[in-house]
Scaffold this motif. Structure first.
Motif, mmCIF file in Angstrom:
data_model
loop_
_atom_site.group_PDB
_atom_site.id
_atom_site.type_symbol
_atom_site.label_atom_id
_atom_site.label_comp_id
_atom_site.label_asym_id
_atom_site.label_seq_id
_atom_site.Cartn_x
_atom_site.Cartn_y
_atom_site.Cartn_z
ATOM 1 N N ILE A 121 -3.413 5.882 -2.003
ATOM 2 C CA ILE A 121 -3.015 5.008 -1.059
ATOM 3 C C ILE A 121 -4.356 4.700 -0.329
ATOM 4 C CG2 ILE A 121 -1.866 4.188 0.801
ATOM 5 C CD1 ILE A 121 1.018 5.135 -0.785
ATOM 6 N N LYS A 122 -4.897 3.207 0.242
ATOM 7 C CA LYS A 122 -5.946 3.071 0.612
ATOM 8 C C LYS A 122 -5.774 1.752 0.930
ATOM 9 C CE LYS A 122 -9.990 2.147 -1.315
ATOM 10 N NZ LYS A 122 -11.515 1.852 -1.845
ATOM 11 N N GLU A 123 -5.981 1.383 2.263
ATOM 12 C CA GLU A 123 -6.998 0.059 2.895
ATOM 13 C C GLU A 123 -7.302 -0.657 2.532
ATOM 14 O OE1 GLU A 123 -5.314 -1.831 7.110
ATOM 15 O OE2 GLU A 123 -4.201 0.369 6.724
ATOM 16 N N GLU A 124 -7.449 -1.564 2.059
ATOM 17 C CA GLU A 124 -8.600 -2.702 2.289
ATOM 18 C C GLU A 124 -8.556 -4.037 2.693
ATOM 19 O OE1 GLU A 124 -12.399 -2.081 1.258
ATOM 20 O OE2 GLU A 124 -12.484 0.211 0.390
ATOM 21 N N LEU A 161 -3.404 -0.744 -0.764
ATOM 22 C CA LEU A 161 -3.812 -0.937 -2.667
ATOM 23 C C LEU A 161 -3.590 0.906 -2.966
ATOM 24 C CD1 LEU A 161 -7.367 -2.680 -2.564
ATOM 25 C CD2 LEU A 161 -4.830 -3.788 -3.199
ATOM 26 N N LEU A 162 -2.894 0.889 -4.023
ATOM 27 C CA LEU A 162 -2.793 1.872 -5.141
ATOM 28 C C LEU A 162 -4.271 1.749 -5.723
ATOM 29 C CD1 LEU A 162 1.155 1.973 -6.203
ATOM 30 C CD2 LEU A 162 -0.143 3.395 -3.783
ATOM 31 N N ASN A 189 0.981 -6.120 2.977
ATOM 32 C CA ASN A 189 -0.148 -6.609 3.849
ATOM 33 C C ASN A 189 0.841 -7.044 4.981
ATOM 34 O OD1 ASN A 189 -0.818 -9.862 3.922
ATOM 35 N ND2 ASN A 189 -2.036 -8.282 3.603
ATOM 36 N N MET A 190 1.831 -6.263 5.369
ATOM 37 C CA MET A 190 2.192 -5.524 6.676
ATOM 38 C C MET A 190 1.893 -4.613 7.118
ATOM 39 S SD MET A 190 6.498 -5.794 7.386
ATOM 40 C CE MET A 190 6.599 -7.109 6.350
ATOM 41 N N LYS A 213 -5.077 2.698 9.930
ATOM 42 C CA LYS A 213 -4.908 2.070 9.547
ATOM 43 C C LYS A 213 -3.548 1.392 9.574
ATOM 44 C CE LYS A 213 -8.510 4.577 6.602
ATOM 45 N NZ LYS A 213 -8.786 5.076 5.410
ATOM 46 N N GLN A 214 -3.099 0.380 9.662
ATOM 47 C CA GLN A 214 -1.319 -0.127 10.247
ATOM 48 C C GLN A 214 -1.502 -0.494 8.939
ATOM 49 O OE1 GLN A 214 -2.716 -3.568 13.073
ATOM 50 N NE2 GLN A 214 -3.359 -1.943 14.769
ATOM 51 N N THR A 215 -1.119 -1.639 7.725
ATOM 52 C CA THR A 215 -1.185 -1.533 6.991
ATOM 53 C C THR A 215 -0.658 -0.147 5.751
ATOM 54 O OG1 THR A 215 -2.485 -3.424 6.603
ATOM 55 C CG2 THR A 215 -0.908 -2.808 4.750
ATOM 56 N N LYS A 216 -2.037 0.673 5.265
ATOM 57 C CA LYS A 216 -1.092 1.987 4.978
ATOM 58 C C LYS A 216 -0.147 2.298 5.565
ATOM 59 C CE LYS A 216 -3.122 6.175 3.632
ATOM 60 N NZ LYS A 216 -4.482 6.892 3.036
ATOM 61 N N GLN A 217 -0.399 2.869 7.091
ATOM 62 C CA GLN A 217 0.909 3.690 7.824
ATOM 63 C C GLN A 217 2.390 2.805 7.607
ATOM 64 O OE1 GLN A 217 0.618 6.061 9.425
ATOM 65 N NE2 GLN A 217 2.319 6.079 8.980
ATOM 66 N N LEU A 218 2.754 1.730 7.258
ATOM 67 C CA LEU A 218 4.097 1.012 7.179
ATOM 68 C C LEU A 218 4.118 1.173 6.214
ATOM 69 C CD1 LEU A 218 5.024 -2.346 8.285
ATOM 70 C CD2 LEU A 218 5.099 -1.876 5.933
ATOM 71 N N VAL A 219 3.533 1.400 4.844
ATOM 72 C CA VAL A 219 4.087 1.801 3.685
ATOM 73 C C VAL A 219 4.210 3.369 3.644
ATOM 74 C CG1 VAL A 219 1.780 0.181 2.159
ATOM 75 C CG2 VAL A 219 1.502 2.223 2.269
ATOM 76 N N LEU A 220 3.559 3.524 3.687
ATOM 77 C CA LEU A 220 4.136 5.187 4.079
ATOM 78 C C LEU A 220 5.531 5.243 4.810
ATOM 79 C CD1 LEU A 220 0.629 6.865 5.227
ATOM 80 C CD2 LEU A 220 1.641 7.224 2.960
ATOM 81 N N ASN A 221 5.042 4.637 5.961
ATOM 82 C CA ASN A 221 6.487 5.104 6.791
ATOM 83 C C ASN A 221 7.795 4.615 5.700
ATOM 84 O OD1 ASN A 221 5.196 5.150 9.332
ATOM 85 N ND2 ASN A 221 5.477 3.544 10.306
#
Length: 456
Positions: A107-110, A115-116, A195-196, A205-213
């Protein structure tokens, strides 16, 4: 050599039976899109058909039905014949297919997208994997040892994932001059995963954090758990009928699960075989048969040795070697069908055709027959006679013109043991794509052919 399209001579009853068989096949593959899933589904089917895990047995007798599960990636199913030492009739298929695998730290954020990161598995045209709906399948082991099984993207209510492509309006400089192999590059195979953003200014990295949550909330998965995961990206959706006549089947994973399915269906109908019969489902063929679940291991020796040790009082290594040497096998893998759009790559007198029956390939390899098995004439004649006797519809075909290219199978690894082997399976269009095409007629004739092979 005067073969013809099988549909010309089928009766209406035969067509009905073929179409019913095809519906069962499509449903099976829809439920088993990875090698792990195929093993899980098949193990249950084996039990329903009277097969018992070999580890529950202390000895074997004629007529016993047993199976062996190797690390949830291989299944070997056997019906014991009267004399195992005289050799085994085995059909060997692979159940892995080209795909995208997630990297250990995926998982990364751009630009506020989660993104995976992936690494492709096997021979793919990378551009085919962009701008299309994809699903995520596999297993994750959590830090506490719990195993989580994932299948996201197959239900109508599931989200899907996708690799973003560049729009044609802006592709002139960055993509249009690339060669075909790099229209999409390997490092560009990144899936849109979210994308949220979370509403927390303290998180970088707020979008990455949401998918991790969400992963934590719904599945208990932490970011570190990806290092103990096997997650595969495959096309979302089911196999479909193709053509206004519904004569073909389109969908993912038919290379080589079409052979695995037909060999299993044939095995279930074997009764009181003279020779011991075996269906061997292997893994890792698409990457050269490397790894402990591939055919390039000592697993064939392990399982045949186990069978012999449970039937022979004076078992020894020489008996094992002789049993393998006396065995016969179909390396049941698909081959290339004559493509009506790209005819130039084929030798028209030496190519398999859709709806012409099971396709034999005397040799499947690269230039100069490198890495090929090259089956001997005596073995081909033996199969030819019994197939002709039982009115099995078959054809012979090569992969393409000389020096045009080539491909490999597991045949040479079987031949290593002295097992007489030939490649035999249906022909496909669009092989290794997300939507491979098979013929319903070939599907059914392959099943019929495998039944007869078990009787040799």
């Amino acid at each position: 050599m005067n073969r013809e399209n099988l549909w010309k001579n089928y009766t209406e009853d035969e067509k009905k039976r073929i179409f019913e068989f095809s519906e069962e096949y499509k449903a099976y593959l829809d439920s088993a899109k990875t090698e792990r899933e195929f093993v899980t589904v098949t193990e249950e089917e084996l039990k329903k058909n009277g097969f018992v895990n070999i580890n529950e047995k202390t000895e074997l007798k004629t007529g016993d039905k047993v199976y062996f599960n190797n690390r949830d990636k291989n299944l070997i199913a056997v019906i014991v014949g009267k004399d195992i030492k005289s050799g085994i009739n085995m059909i060997v298929s692979h159940i892995d297919s080209p795909r995208l695998d997630l990297k250990p730290n995926p998982i990364k954020e751009e630009e506020e997208f989660a993104l995976l990161n992936t690494h492709y598995y096997g021979g793919i045209k990378k551009y085919q994997w962009a701008a299309t709906p994809l699903a995520l399948h596999g297993v994750v082991f959590l830090a506490d040892g719990k195993k989580v099984t994932l299948s996201i993207g197959e239900k109508d209510t599931d989200p899907v994932f996708s690799v973003p492509d560049i729009l044609p309006h802006l592709s002139y400089k960055v993509q249009d001059d690339r060669n075909t192999r790099e229209v999409i590059k390997g490092e560009e195979l990144k899936l849109l995963f979210g994308n949220m953003p979370v509403n927390d200014e303290n998180v970088k990295k707020q979008t990455k954090q949401l998918v991790l949550n969400k992963l934590k909330e719904e599945y208990g998965i932490e970011e570190d758990d990806f290092i103990t995961a096997e997650l595969e990206v495959v096309p979302a959706g089911k196999l479909r009928d193709v053509g206004i006549d519904q004569s073909m089947i389109g969908g993912y994973g038919q290379d080589d699960r079409i052979c695995a399915y037909t060999s299993l269906r044939a095995l279930y109908e074997v009764e009181n075989p003279e020779k011991t019969v075996m269906v061997y489902l292997t893994d890792k063929e698409e990457i050269g048969s490397e790894g402990s679940t591939s055919l390039k291991t000592t697993l064939p020796e392990l399982i045949v040795g186990k069978l012999l040790s449970m039937t022979e009082k004076n078992y020894n290594d020489q008996i094992l070697r002789e049993t393998l040497w006396n065995s016969k096998a179909l390396s049941s893998d698909v081959t290339a069908a004559m493509n009506p759009v790209f005819k130039s790559v084929h030798d028209p007198e030496n190519v398999a055709r859709l709806s012409y029956g099971l396709a034999f390939a005397k040799y499947t390899g690269s230039r100069g027959k490198v890495s090929a098995n090259d089956a001997d004439a005596e073995f081909i004649q033996e199969i030819r006679q019994i197939f002709n006797k039982n009115d099995i519809k078959y054809q012979f075909g090569g992969f393409g013109k000389v020096d045009e290219g080539g491909g490999g199978t597991v045949a040479k690894f079987l031949a290593y043991y002295g097992i007489r082997t030939i490649d035999a399976g249906p022909a496909l269009l669009s092989m290794h794509s997300l939507f491979e095409i098979s013929s319903k007629a070939d599907l059914y004739e392959t099943y019929r052919a495998y039944k007869v092979f078990f009787e040799i």
